[in-house]
Enzyme design. Structure first.
Site, PDB file in Angstrom:
ATOM      1  N   ASP A 288      -6.131   8.188 -11.102  1.00 25.02           N
ATOM      2  CA  ASP A 288      -5.417   8.729  -9.949  1.00 25.02           C
ATOM      3  C   ASP A 288      -3.909   8.543 -10.142  1.00 25.02           C
ATOM      4  O   ASP A 288      -3.165   8.214  -9.215  1.00 25.02           O
ATOM      5  CB  ASP A 288      -5.880   8.087  -8.639  1.00 25.02           C
ATOM      6  CG  ASP A 288      -5.548   8.960  -7.430  1.00 25.02           C
ATOM      7  OD1 ASP A 288      -5.234  10.146  -7.631  1.00 25.02           O
ATOM      8  OD2 ASP A 288      -5.591   8.457  -6.299  1.00 25.02           O
TER       9      ASP A 288
ATOM     10  N   GLY B 280       0.733   6.153  -3.932  1.00 27.75           N
ATOM     11  CA  GLY B 280       0.278   6.353  -5.304  1.00 27.75           C
ATOM     12  C   GLY B 280       0.788   5.329  -6.291  1.00 27.75           C
ATOM     13  O   GLY B 280       1.778   4.644  -6.057  1.00 27.75           O
TER      14      GLY B 280
END
Lengths: 322, 436
Positions: free
Chosen positions: B316, B335
């Site tokens: 990811d 993130g």
């Protein structure tokens, strides 16, 4: 826990900044309150002003409007002889983030001694404190903390009840969004008071009981046996269907009036951090009842508490002069 | 460095511990690479030495496995090249042992037409590092309303359809996407969060309450997955839930698999490595979407990787520059830059004895290859010579300052790990070798 100790204290306050109440020890809080007591007397005397902070610069940096908190800090700084500058930054009209850090760096280059910061985002004042090399006082960050409000509330309570330990305090209203509630929960908890919170579940944050409070959904039950009833402001945008259905319904069930107050102790006192929404969270008459309402005293204590914070936090800059 | 795909001499990788999750091979042996493909392999290959004319690479007894397939990365190209490019991500991936990565379509412009898919393919060819595949948007401009040209996009190489960091929230749109994608046997990859409940900054609970941050309940994930599973049952479509983070979500997927639905899912290393307390005092490097959850959720995710409910582990990879992270927590971008820490963080599950080395590698190689129909992910005759040489035991400390990625946003600064990539080979080309 007495207002002024019989033995001399060293007024120890090891923190460099005042970013929140969480993590402060009871004696650190007591020391600040004791120091604030002396400023209450000073503010009531003919000679309100000293030159303790002469030559020091205090900048009030407000990313959110707050006339009363800013004025309170401004008065506190001026009464101690500091040079006080107010800066308001319209947060909504500028690009976020960059400006916070940029503003901090810009102000830092002007060598202020104290930055008093109000910001609409939780954690923003901590972030800013990491980027500057002066003392930072949190004047309210998002829904996180408003430490000087909790200190002035504690001082107000202590002056009227003589203590904090063992008191039962009900905090009522929009706990979810309230930095005042969080700071008060931490402070009252560490000082040995019993804290209750009361609100509809839509205005209570998850796991609030983990902060050591008792949770109520019913005002009369929450107020039963209370010494202090602390009301919170409900923001207008949360009144119409998003968190509560209507002002009418909110006031009916959670607004403080004489009937609900009768559940509390006979000598229970009412507090509100201001500005009040009369007829939303508090009955107008009750707010003005000088026998029950401490709301105006809170404002007075605010200046004294902020003087104490400026005094204690700038002590290292003043060569530890008492 | 060896030469180009067709110009390189045949190469023998000898003295290796061969690890192939697909065939369950775990034995000392050798691999012969010729013309960019695996020509032969096995325990007895080159037992009598390597013949003349074949380049000999001594693996020193280290593990030789299929190169990793990272099925969820953000490349930031086109549009945000100040955060990452296909070249910088390619170098970072190579250092992470990754030989194929699959990019999300949430670029600027969005990859929602054939030109976008071709752009990524061309830039990847030019970069000539790891293989780069791309998802295409499931809906135009990721707006969640009109489905994209799924058939044409698939024909031009899109490997699945997703709205990236946004959930396909409208049930009718999701139903049609699942249903229509069946025509071409394409998979819909969901960011499983009910948006109305996910309007917060971190996991809902005590930590968020103390910090005064708006919380995202675990139910936001479970609700979307529960709904989607019913739509999968209704349509017979292929569905993949990305980065699952909660015990409730894995339980729902476990039951759906038992019922025979065509459902897969992945998680990212941070969901089995960290919990919500990593946010500490507003550490924006620990802000991810979905948010880091409770310790019980973290344990459940690790268990679900071990028992196979979670099919794959993806980095990811979400590179962000300082400005995007040096913000009040609620405003910071979510993130983690994860390409270079995918393998060592995942190996922790092996070192904790939660699952065997082959099963762990399967999550990073053969299973994502199968889900997305990618070549690679296997040590097999005729397969692309996409290889990773690694030492599963070597201890080291993660240092984001040394990342080859353009962005250094990682909460794993000085995090101790075991296991390091020594070399990465794509189509027989050595694209990364460790300094030692």
């Amino acid at each position: 826990m007495t207002p002024s100790g019989s033995r001399s204290r060293d007024l120890g306050f090891p923190q460099r900044h005042l970013l929140g109440i969480e993590g402060l020890a009871a004696d650190e809080i007591t020391n600040l309150l004791d120091r604030a007591e002396s400023y209450v007397a000073q503010n009531r005397s003919g000679q309100k002003k000293t030159d303790l902070l002469r030559g020091l610069t205090v900048i009030n940096l407000f990313f959110e409007n707050s006339t009363r908190t800013r004025t309170s800090f401004e008065l506190a700084g001026k009464r101690l002889g500091a040079d006080v500058i107010n800066m308001s930054v319209s947060w909504s009209s500028i690009k976020k983030g960059e400006t916070l850090i940029d503003t901090a760096m810009t102000l830092n280059a002007m060598h202020p001694d104290v930055l008093v910061v109000r910001h609409p985002d939780s954690g923003a004042v901590l972030l800013l404190s990491e980027k500057v090399n002066c003392v930072v006082i949190n004047a309210g960050d998002g829904s996180h903390e408003h430490p000087t409000q909790a200190l002035l509330d504690a001082l107000t309570i202590r002056r009227h009840k003589g203590r904090l330990e063992g008191l039962t305090v009900a905090i009522c209203g929009d706990i979810l969004h309230s930095r005042v509630a969080r700071s008060n929960i931490h402070l009252l908890g560490v000082m040995g008071a019993r804290v209750r919170v009361v609100a509809p579940p839509t205005l209570l944050p998850a796991a609030i009981e983990r902060l050591g409070v008792e949770v109520f959904y019913d005002m009369r039950k929450a107020l039963a046996g209370c010494d202090i009833v602390m009301m919170l402001r409900l923001q207008t945008e949360r009144m119409h269907g998003s968190f509560v259905p209507s002002i009418r319904e909110y006031f009916h069930f959670f607004g403080l009036d004489r009937d609900k107050l009768s559940a509390a102790k006979d000598d229970a006192l009412i507090m509100h951090p201001g500005p009040m929404n009369r007829g939303v969270e508090i009955d107008s008459d009750l707010a003005d009842d000088i026998d029950r309402s401490l709301i105006r005293q809170q404002v007075e204590m605010g200046v004294a508490v902020r003087m104490a914070c400026l005094d204690v936090l700038t002590r290292p800059l003043r060569g530890n002069a008492p | 460095m060896s030469g180009a795909k067709n110009g390189a001499p045949p190469t023998a990788y000898v003295s290796a511990r061969l690890l192939d999750p697909d065939s369950r091979l775990d034995a000392p042996g050798a691999v012969l690479v010729e013309g960019g493909r695996i020509a032969d392999l096995g325990p007895r290959l080159f037992a009598d030495g390597v013949p003349e004319g074949i380049r000999r690479v001594d693996c020193g007894g280290h593990c030789l496995a299929p190169g990793l397939i990272d099925m969820r990365v953000q490349l930031r190209e086109p549009g945000e090249e100040h955060k990452e490019t296909i070249v910088t991500a390619g170098h970072a991936a190579a250092r992470g042992g990754i030989t194929s990565m699959v990019a999300l379509p949430n670029t600027e412009p969005v990859i929602d037409d054939v030109a976008g898919v071709e752009f990524i393919a061309r830039r990847a060819r030019e970069a000539k590092l790891v293989k780069v595949y791309t998802y295409a948007a499931a809906t135009r401009r990721l707006e969640g309303q009109e489905i994209t040209e799924i058939g044409l996009l698939a024909e031009f190489g899109a490997r699945g359809f997703t709205d990236g960091l946004k959930a396909i929230a409208d049930a009718q749109v999701m139903r049609r996407a699942l249903s229509y994608a069946r025509t071409f046997d394409q998979i819909i990859v969901q960011h499983p969060e009910e948006p109305a409940l996910a309007d917060g900054a971190m996991n809902e609970g005590e930590v968020a309450t103390r910090l005064g941050l708006a919380g995202i309940p675990a139910a936001a994930e479970a609700i979307m997955i529960d709904r989607d599973l019913r739509l999968v049952a209704l349509t017979g479509g292929r569905y993949h839930a990305a980065h699952v983070s909660t015990a409730a979500a894995v339980e729902a997927i476990r039951q759906a698999k038992a019922r025979g639905l065509r459902v897969t899912c992945d998680t990212a290393p941070h969901y089995f490595t960290l919990n919500e307390t990593a946010v500490g005092a507003y550490r924006t490097f620990a802000k991810v979407s979905p948010p880091l959850r409770t310790e019980a959720d973290r344990q459940a995710i690790a268990e679900a990787v071990a028992d196979g409910t979670i099919d794959a582990i993806a980095s990811d990879h979400s590179p962000h520059d300082q400005e995007a992270k040096r913000q009040p927590f609620a405003n910071a971008e979510p993130g983690i830059a994860g390409l270079e820490t995918l393998l060592p963080l995942s190996l922790a599950l092996f070192h904790q004895d939660r699952l065997g080395l082959l099963d762990m590698l399967a999550c990073l190689t053969s299973r994502p290859a199968t889900i997305l129909g990618l070549p690679g992910g296997r040590l097999a005759k005729g397969a692309p010579a996409d290889l990773m040489l690694f030492d599963p035991e070597l201890p080291w400390l993660i240092d984001p300052d040394t990342f080859l990625s353009k962005s250094k946003n990682s909460p794993f600064d000085q995090h101790p790990v075991q296991g390091k990539v020594l070399a990465t080979v794509v189509d027989g080309r050595h694209i990364y070798e460790t300094e030692t």
